[in-house]
Design a protein around this motif. Sequence first.
Motif, PDB file in Angstrom:
ATOM      1  N   ILE A 281       0.856  -1.190   0.000  1.00  0.00           N
ATOM      2  CA  ILE A 281       0.000   0.000   0.000  1.00  0.00           C
ATOM      3  C   ILE A 281       0.892   1.240   0.000  1.00  0.00           C
ATOM      4  CG2 ILE A 281      -1.790   1.282   1.222  1.00  0.00           C
ATOM      5  CD1 ILE A 281      -2.711  -1.325   2.426  1.00  0.00           C
ATOM      6  N   LYS A 282       0.686   2.114  -0.970  1.00  0.00           N
ATOM      7  CA  LYS A 282       1.409   3.376  -1.061  1.00  0.00           C
ATOM      8  C   LYS A 282       0.453   4.520  -0.717  1.00  0.00           C
ATOM      9  CE  LYS A 282       5.364   1.769  -2.756  1.00  0.00           C
ATOM     10  NZ  LYS A 282       6.683   1.984  -2.122  1.00  0.00           N
ATOM     11  N   TYR A 283       1.018   5.583  -0.100  1.00  0.00           N
ATOM     12  CA  TYR A 283       0.198   6.747   0.213  1.00  0.00           C
ATOM     13  C   TYR A 283       1.045   8.006   0.066  1.00  0.00           C
ATOM     14  CZ  TYR A 283       2.512   7.637   4.676  1.00  0.00           C
ATOM     15  OH  TYR A 283       3.426   7.952   5.635  1.00  0.00           O
ATOM     16  N   ARG A 284       0.352   9.132  -0.068  1.00  0.00           N
ATOM     17  CA  ARG A 284       1.033  10.421  -0.084  1.00  0.00           C
ATOM     18  C   ARG A 284       0.071  11.490   0.404  1.00  0.00           C
ATOM     19  NH1 ARG A 284      -0.369  13.844  -4.348  1.00  0.00           N
ATOM     20  NH2 ARG A 284      -1.604  12.885  -6.014  1.00  0.00           N
ATOM     21  N   THR A 285       0.660  12.530   1.000  1.00  0.00           N
ATOM     22  CA  THR A 285      -0.092  13.738   1.344  1.00  0.00           C
ATOM     23  C   THR A 285       0.445  14.936   0.565  1.00  0.00           C
ATOM     24  OG1 THR A 285       1.393  14.089   3.221  1.00  0.00           O
ATOM     25  CG2 THR A 285      -0.677  12.926   3.644  1.00  0.00           C
TER      26      THR A 285
ATOM     27  N   SER B   1      -7.389  -6.539   2.635  1.00  0.00           N
ATOM     28  CA  SER B   1      -7.740  -5.400   3.485  1.00  0.00           C
ATOM     29  C   SER B   1      -6.579  -5.113   4.424  1.00  0.00           C
ATOM     30  CB  SER B   1      -9.018  -5.684   4.293  1.00  0.00           C
ATOM     31  OG  SER B   1      -8.814  -6.764   5.179  1.00  0.00           O
ATOM     32  N   TYR B   2      -6.540  -3.862   4.918  1.00  0.00           N
ATOM     33  CA  TYR B   2      -5.463  -3.446   5.819  1.00  0.00           C
ATOM     34  C   TYR B   2      -6.008  -2.342   6.708  1.00  0.00           C
ATOM     35  CZ  TYR B   2      -0.795  -2.038   7.404  1.00  0.00           C
ATOM     36  OH  TYR B   2       0.306  -1.765   8.170  1.00  0.00           O
ATOM     37  N   LEU B   3      -5.789  -2.457   8.023  1.00  0.00           N
ATOM     38  CA  LEU B   3      -6.280  -1.477   8.992  1.00  0.00           C
ATOM     39  C   LEU B   3      -5.147  -0.534   9.367  1.00  0.00           C
ATOM     40  CD1 LEU B   3      -8.615  -0.520  10.844  1.00  0.00           C
ATOM     41  CD2 LEU B   3      -7.678  -2.031  12.607  1.00  0.00           C
ATOM     42  N   VAL B   4      -5.387   0.762   9.217  1.00  0.00           N
ATOM     43  CA  VAL B   4      -4.415   1.777   9.621  1.00  0.00           C
ATOM     44  C   VAL B   4      -5.071   2.666  10.667  1.00  0.00           C
ATOM     45  CG1 VAL B   4      -5.091   3.267   7.691  1.00  0.00           C
ATOM     46  CG2 VAL B   4      -2.916   3.635   8.831  1.00  0.00           C
ATOM     47  N   LYS B   5      -4.301   3.028  11.728  1.00  0.00           N
ATOM     48  CA  LYS B   5      -4.887   3.743  12.854  1.00  0.00           C
ATOM     49  C   LYS B   5      -4.372   5.166  13.014  1.00  0.00           C
ATOM     50  CE  LYS B   5      -5.528  -0.531  15.539  1.00  0.00           C
ATOM     51  NZ  LYS B   5      -5.266  -1.216  16.816  1.00  0.00           N
ATOM     52  N   ASN B   6      -3.287   5.514  12.346  1.00  0.00           N
ATOM     53  CA  ASN B   6      -2.612   6.772  12.677  1.00  0.00           C
ATOM     54  C   ASN B   6      -2.699   7.812  11.580  1.00  0.00           C
ATOM     55  OD1 ASN B   6      -1.093   5.302  10.948  1.00  0.00           O
ATOM     56  ND2 ASN B   6       0.872   5.694  11.935  1.00  0.00           N
ATOM     57  N   LEU B   7      -3.843   7.936  10.899  1.00  0.00           N
ATOM     58  CA  LEU B   7      -4.014   9.019   9.939  1.00  0.00           C
ATOM     59  C   LEU B   7      -4.298  10.321  10.672  1.00  0.00           C
ATOM     60  CD1 LEU B   7      -6.149   7.312   7.137  1.00  0.00           C
ATOM     61  CD2 LEU B   7      -3.666   7.436   7.377  1.00  0.00           C
ATOM     62  N   VAL B   8      -3.761  11.406  10.173  1.00  0.00           N
ATOM     63  CA  VAL B   8      -3.881  12.705  10.839  1.00  0.00           C
ATOM     64  C   VAL B   8      -5.146  13.401  10.360  1.00  0.00           C
ATOM     65  CG1 VAL B   8      -2.781  14.940  11.207  1.00  0.00           C
ATOM     66  CG2 VAL B   8      -1.378  12.872  11.007  1.00  0.00           C
ATOM     67  N   GLY B   9      -5.951  13.846  11.313  1.00  0.00           N
ATOM     68  CA  GLY B   9      -7.190  14.522  10.964  1.00  0.00           C
ATOM     69  C   GLY B   9      -6.946  15.846  10.268  1.00  0.00           C
ATOM     70  N   GLY B  10      -7.825  16.177   9.334  1.00  0.00           N
ATOM     71  CA  GLY B  10      -7.717  17.423   8.608  1.00  0.00           C
ATOM     72  C   GLY B  10      -6.841  17.357   7.374  1.00  0.00           C
ATOM     73  N   ARG B  11      -6.173  16.214   7.157  1.00  0.00           N
ATOM     74  CA  ARG B  11      -5.323  16.072   5.977  1.00  0.00           C
ATOM     75  C   ARG B  11      -6.025  15.253   4.902  1.00  0.00           C
ATOM     76  NH1 ARG B  11       0.975  14.803   7.683  1.00  0.00           N
ATOM     77  NH2 ARG B  11       1.379  16.750   8.814  1.00  0.00           N
ATOM     78  N   THR B  12      -5.575  15.430   3.653  1.00  0.00           N
ATOM     79  CA  THR B  12      -6.087  14.641   2.536  1.00  0.00           C
ATOM     80  C   THR B  12      -5.017  13.644   2.105  1.00  0.00           C
ATOM     81  OG1 THR B  12      -7.531  16.420   1.772  1.00  0.00           O
ATOM     82  CG2 THR B  12      -6.968  14.704   0.178  1.00  0.00           C
TER      83      THR B  12
END
Length: 731
Positions: free
Chosen positions: A625-629, A647-658
């Motif tokens: 899984i790749k991601y970018r902000t 499927s993959y569970l992620v818990k540490n996404l920062v609120g207010g970001r895309t």
Amino acid sequence: MGGSEQMHTMENSTLSCLSWETLNRSDILNKVEALVEETHYVQSGAASLNLTNIRESDQGWYECKVVFLNRSPNNNKNGTWFHLDVHAPPRFSVTPEDIIYVNLGDSIILNCQADGTPTPEILWYKDANPVEPSSTVGIFNDGTELRISTIRHEDIGDYTCIARNGEGQVSHTARVIIAGGAVIMVPPTNQTKLEGEKAQFTCEAKAMPGNVTVRWYREGISVQEVAALETRVIIRKDGSLVINPVSADDSGLYLCEVSNGIGDPQSASAYLNVEYPAKVTFTPTIQYLPFRLAGVVQCYIKANPPLQYVTWTKDKRLLEPYQTRDIVVMNNGSLLFTRVNQNHQGRYTCTPYNAQGTQGSSGPMEVLVRKPPVFTVEPEPMYQRKVGETVEMHCDALEAEGTQKPNIQWQRRDGTPLQRNRVKANGGNITIENLRRSDFGYYQCVVSNEVATIVSATQLVIEGTQPHAPYNLTGSATEFSATITWMPGYSGGPDYKQDYTLYYREEGKSDWNTVPVTPSGSTQVTVNRLSPGTLHEFQVVGKNALGDGMMSKIFTIRTLDVLNYRNILFPTDSTGSTYFPPVFRPTGPKPGIPRNLTVTEVSNGFLITWQVPLERAHLVQFYTIKYRTDAQWKTLNRGQIRPEDTSYLVKNLVGGRTYYFRVLANSLKSYESSEEVKFPVPARVKHKAITAGVVGGILFFIVAIILSICAVKICNKRKRRKQEKGESDIF
């Protein structure tokens, strides 16, 4: 003397003393005077002030006074003050309008104020991202005002103010749009209704100016022009569409179009799915079965949800076709008789069922067994003619007793229409004049009546022409080669021999490569030096003494992927020399593309899901899984995700970001990426993360204190034992 007590709203509070006065709530004061002596007061205990259903307005200072009847008052010594601190979550007192219409160059102020205890903090977001102050955008008055001095295109969007304190948070969103065309605020949504119920589609729109006109269309036609809806459809003043009651034929796509005369209209659509019990739409009075041939008794059915099964009766008795060898129930519910006999004649009814049940049985259908028409004259198996000549083909048939005279028609088997200017019909015979090369092919005489249809075919061969196109191309492939086989087209006559040339190329390329087919007349050829794991196109053309013929249809085949590049076996020719295909540094075969990537917020984080590739899923060794902000892509998962996990569970996404996500399907040597998915994380997640961090820090601090205390006790215990041991040694 003094004290304080902290409370949350809707809770109870008890403050103990003998006499109470408050500076701010005289209506709830329970003033108690002590009517006993001082010695008696000490023995009998204290009085209490009970406050129930705490409200934020109860906050303030309360004074407790002790009053003795046998003493004069002493205001300086007999009072105690308590402060009641009532915490309450934020609530908005001032918010901007939901929709704010502006023109480019305008200035606006968005005001957002909130009450609560502690005093709420105000945060501003634009399209889920924090508002960044600039020369034209600023936040003032402790965050309550967002000011934009000069509206630009990039300032258009959704602005959200969040008020938060330790007790919770609330948010409000205002949409800033350019004054002009209408905007759909609440689009219609898909609906499933039972026949006879009422369906209502919402289409709320706003505009500046606000003279919005709403039009509704069904499958591209105005609903007011659909005759079947004329008496059952209403468009309300708020723009909603009402169909009451819905009919089985109302299923389809409904589109609302809004406009105020400025700019292009906006539209949104939704699907109406009308379910109803299965029903018979048509009952033929008489149906015929052909004696000693296969025949079908039709049950004309309509059903939504789809048909599940059909029950049949014959002569008013239940028919069990599954127990009869020569009767088969077809998928559409009709009865197929594999070989008709006289016992199949009778009176039949059918009753269809689906998940909603049935609307009843069909009417009775009289099934009659009759002999089919019979050929009295059939065309010859083959007619051979030269270009420019004329051919006459004969056909005739006799009707069976009790049936109508059959209809006789001629047609080409390949579906090409007969050229009427050169084809003349006389009864069951046809004549084709001035024959051409294109007249070559198979023709059939079709005889039909109410009982059955019978066919007799013949071939028309045109001599003295270039070859016709080869057909029925098939093939097989290895990693670096493909073997193509075909059926020869008409050669031009018995005196003409044809040879073949194969054309091939990789799909997407413009230039064709050619391979002459040897030996002469062969209808199979192997092409080497192909790239592995690649789709190739092939065409074959024949040639005789008169010239090149017509090209075959394009045939495509994919060469195999190389699964192990350490043990490559390259193909060789008849002399044993090795063919080296143009694959010098292979990257390995690619899997297919992962599908339907989605990101969903769940109770314990964010769940990323996808579906396995439709093509070459067996090559997937693991997922990444790749991601970018921003512009740089990063890897989200630490380890490899197994191919059976999607499927993959992620818990540490920062609120207010895309965030932007992609899933990579990895083979041994290569990979294929899914489409990119955008996911704006709600701003409230940030607050949740901060709260969790604070709670975690407090828990860590408590655990550290407990461990420190335990360590001190253990050390003291060891020291005490050592001292006791030393004293015992002395004595």
